[in-house]
Motif scaffolding. Structure first.
Motif, PDB file in Angstrom:
ATOM      1  N   ASP A  18       6.842 -31.933-100.389  1.00 28.42           N
ATOM      2  CA  ASP A  18       6.887 -30.683-101.144  1.00 28.42           C
ATOM      3  C   ASP A  18       8.274 -30.599-101.782  1.00 28.42           C
ATOM      4  OD1 ASP A  18       6.854 -28.049-102.065  1.00 28.42           O
ATOM      5  OD2 ASP A  18       6.413 -27.166-100.112  1.00 28.42           O
ATOM      6  N   VAL A  19       8.320 -30.317-103.081  1.00 25.29           N
ATOM      7  CA  VAL A  19       9.613 -30.278-103.772  1.00 25.29           C
ATOM      8  C   VAL A  19       9.918 -28.901-104.376  1.00 25.29           C
ATOM      9  CG1 VAL A  19       9.587 -32.755-104.211  1.00 25.29           C
ATOM     10  CG2 VAL A  19       8.695 -31.193-105.950  1.00 25.29           C
ATOM     11  N   LEU A  20       9.225 -27.869-103.907  1.00 25.18           N
ATOM     12  CA  LEU A  20       9.479 -26.528-104.416  1.00 25.18           C
ATOM     13  C   LEU A  20      10.963 -26.183-104.249  1.00 25.18           C
ATOM     14  CD1 LEU A  20       7.930 -23.903-105.447  1.00 25.18           C
ATOM     15  CD2 LEU A  20       8.295 -23.078-103.126  1.00 25.18           C
TER      16      LEU A  20
ATOM     17  N   VAL B 261       3.265 -42.208-100.924  1.00 26.45           N
ATOM     18  CA  VAL B 261       4.060 -40.984-100.844  1.00 26.45           C
ATOM     19  C   VAL B 261       3.560 -40.044-101.936  1.00 26.45           C
ATOM     20  CG1 VAL B 261       5.955 -42.020-102.215  1.00 26.45           C
ATOM     21  CG2 VAL B 261       6.388 -39.986-100.795  1.00 26.45           C
ATOM     22  N   LEU B 262       3.153 -38.842-101.523  1.00 21.85           N
ATOM     23  CA  LEU B 262       2.526 -37.875-102.419  1.00 21.85           C
ATOM     24  C   LEU B 262       3.477 -36.706-102.675  1.00 21.85           C
ATOM     25  CD1 LEU B 262      -1.088 -36.663-102.380  1.00 21.85           C
ATOM     26  CD2 LEU B 262       0.746 -34.979-102.392  1.00 21.85           C
ATOM     27  N   PHE B 263       3.750 -36.453-103.951  1.00 23.08           N
ATOM     28  CA  PHE B 263       4.643 -35.361-104.347  1.00 23.08           C
ATOM     29  C   PHE B 263       3.829 -34.199-104.893  1.00 23.08           C
ATOM     30  CE2 PHE B 263       7.200 -39.134-104.457  1.00 23.08           C
ATOM     31  CZ  PHE B 263       8.403 -38.718-103.914  1.00 23.08           C
ATOM     32  N   TYR B 264       4.250 -32.987-104.523  1.00 18.44           N
ATOM     33  CA  TYR B 264       3.584 -31.790-105.037  1.00 18.44           C
ATOM     34  C   TYR B 264       4.550 -30.618-105.031  1.00 18.44           C
ATOM     35  CZ  TYR B 264       3.126 -30.018-100.258  1.00 18.44           C
ATOM     36  OH  TYR B 264       3.392 -29.550 -98.990  1.00 18.44           O
TER      37      TYR B 264
ATOM     38  N   CYS C  88       3.914 -27.105-112.396  1.00 19.07           N
ATOM     39  CA  CYS C  88       5.306 -27.185-111.943  1.00 19.07           C
ATOM     40  C   CYS C  88       5.830 -28.595-112.211  1.00 19.07           C
ATOM     41  CB  CYS C  88       5.397 -26.861-110.455  1.00 19.07           C
ATOM     42  SG  CYS C  88       7.077 -26.997-109.812  1.00 19.07           S
ATOM     43  N   TRP C  89       6.796 -28.683-113.079  1.00 18.20           N
ATOM     44  CA  TRP C  89       7.383 -29.969-113.446  1.00 18.20           C
ATOM     45  C   TRP C  89       8.252 -30.561-112.339  1.00 18.20           C
ATOM     46  CZ3 TRP C  89       6.893 -33.060-117.770  1.00 18.20           C
ATOM     47  CH2 TRP C  89       6.081 -32.560-118.775  1.00 18.20           C
ATOM     48  N   MET C  90       8.587 -29.774-111.346  1.00 20.55           N
ATOM     49  CA  MET C  90       9.438 -30.280-110.266  1.00 20.55           C
ATOM     50  C   MET C  90       8.792 -31.492-109.580  1.00 20.55           C
ATOM     51  SD  MET C  90      12.224 -28.517-109.905  1.00 20.55           S
ATOM     52  CE  MET C  90      12.883 -27.029-110.621  1.00 20.55           C
ATOM     53  N   SER C  91       7.498 -31.395-109.294  1.00 21.33           N
ATOM     54  CA  SER C  91       6.829 -32.511-108.614  1.00 21.33           C
ATOM     55  C   SER C  91       6.691 -33.711-109.537  1.00 21.33           C
ATOM     56  CB  SER C  91       5.470 -32.077-108.063  1.00 21.33           C
ATOM     57  OG  SER C  91       4.637 -31.582-109.092  1.00 21.33           O
ATOM     58  N   TRP C  92       6.478 -33.458-110.829  1.00 22.33           N
ATOM     59  CA  TRP C  92       6.392 -34.562-111.798  1.00 22.33           C
ATOM     60  C   TRP C  92       7.727 -35.301-111.843  1.00 22.33           C
ATOM     61  CZ3 TRP C  92       8.512 -36.549-116.192  1.00 22.33           C
ATOM     62  CH2 TRP C  92       7.733 -37.447-116.933  1.00 22.33           C
TER      63      TRP C  92
ATOM     64  N   LEU D 287       2.148 -41.093-105.484  1.00 22.39           N
ATOM     65  CA  LEU D 287       1.015 -40.243-105.856  1.00 22.39           C
ATOM     66  C   LEU D 287       1.569 -38.899-106.308  1.00 22.39           C
ATOM     67  CD1 LEU D 287      -1.070 -40.978-102.633  1.00 22.39           C
ATOM     68  CD2 LEU D 287      -1.281 -42.133-104.838  1.00 22.39           C
ATOM     69  N   TRP D 288       0.933 -38.319-107.312  1.00 20.06           N
ATOM     70  CA  TRP D 288       1.357 -37.005-107.797  1.00 20.06           C
ATOM     71  C   TRP D 288       0.156 -36.072-107.797  1.00 20.06           C
ATOM     72  CZ3 TRP D 288       1.051 -35.221-113.341  1.00 20.06           C
ATOM     73  CH2 TRP D 288       1.582 -33.933-113.471  1.00 20.06           C
ATOM     74  N   TYR D 289       0.305 -34.945-107.113  1.00 23.40           N
ATOM     75  CA  TYR D 289      -0.743 -33.926-107.024  1.00 23.40           C
ATOM     76  C   TYR D 289      -0.316 -32.729-107.872  1.00 23.40           C
ATOM     77  CZ  TYR D 289      -3.922 -30.507-104.861  1.00 23.40           C
ATOM     78  OH  TYR D 289      -4.855 -29.528-104.634  1.00 23.40           O
ATOM     79  N   PRO D 290      -0.734 -32.681-109.136  1.00 24.77           N
ATOM     80  CA  PRO D 290      -0.248 -31.639-110.050  1.00 24.77           C
ATOM     81  C   PRO D 290      -0.697 -30.217-109.716  1.00 24.77           C
ATOM     82  CG  PRO D 290      -1.873 -33.023-111.152  1.00 24.77           C
ATOM     83  CD  PRO D 290      -1.589 -33.647-109.821  1.00 24.77           C
TER      84      PRO D 290
END
Length: 174
Positions: free
Chosen positions: A62-64, A125-128, A133-137, A152-155
């Motif tokens: 989680d990158v919030l 590794v999955l980012f969300y 939210c462009w943070m995860s991208w 992996l990217w979960y938009p």
């Protein structure tokens, strides 16, 4: 003719809901429509994300962003910490999704990834973050550039997760 107009209108509407994939990082307006792609990474759906979570085959990141309590608040100032409910088992690497990060944030990001992945650059590794939210991208793009090979990217992020009636858990930044 009516069918063609309808198909064209649907395509235009779909295109308006996503952005083109930039060459570099997004550095402003982080809550806006995101691309449907991320070069070097796999974009995953909610169903795929749930399956990865259930079989524990990916590390969830989680990158919030998180604003910590300022150190020098005047006496008597009320500070209400924001609560983050995210996907259970995730590591919350706050603030690593900005388009430009300083050396301290980069070191924190790398240390956080290594705490869960070790030296395994092939592990999923999955980012969300949240929907749009462009943070995860940005964070996923950075991991690709650092040589991680199963990014992996979960938009839809926690918004998609909650909409699918999946469990959440309170989390604190790493």
């Amino acid at each position: 003719m009516t069918v063609l107009v309808g198909v064209f209108a649907a395509a235009v509407t779909a295109a308006a809901d996503t952005a083109l994939e930039p060459v570099g990082y997004r550095t402003e307006n982080y809550r806006a429509p995101v691309p449907a792609t991320l070069k070097g990474a796999k974009v995953v759906t909610t169903d795929e994300t749930v399956a990865l979570w259930k079989d524990k085959s990916a590390v969830f990141v989680d990158v919030l962003p998180h604003d910590p309590k300022p150190a020098n608040l005047p006496a008597g100032t009320i500070w209400k910490e924001k609560v983050r409910e995210d996907i259970p088992g995730s590591i919350w690497l706050a603030n690593v999704g900005y388009g430009v990060i300083n050396k301290e944030t980069e070191a924190y990001f790398r240390k956080g990834l290594q705490s869960r992945l070790g030296d395994d650059m092939n592990r999923k590794v999955l980012f969300y973050c949240m929907e749009n939210c462009w943070m995860s991208w940005n964070a996923a793009k950075r991991a690709v550039e650092w040589g991680y090979r199963s990014v992996l990217w979960y938009p839809l992020g926690t918004d998609g997760w909650v909409a699918a009636k999946q469990p959440t858990q309170r989390n604190e930044p790493y």
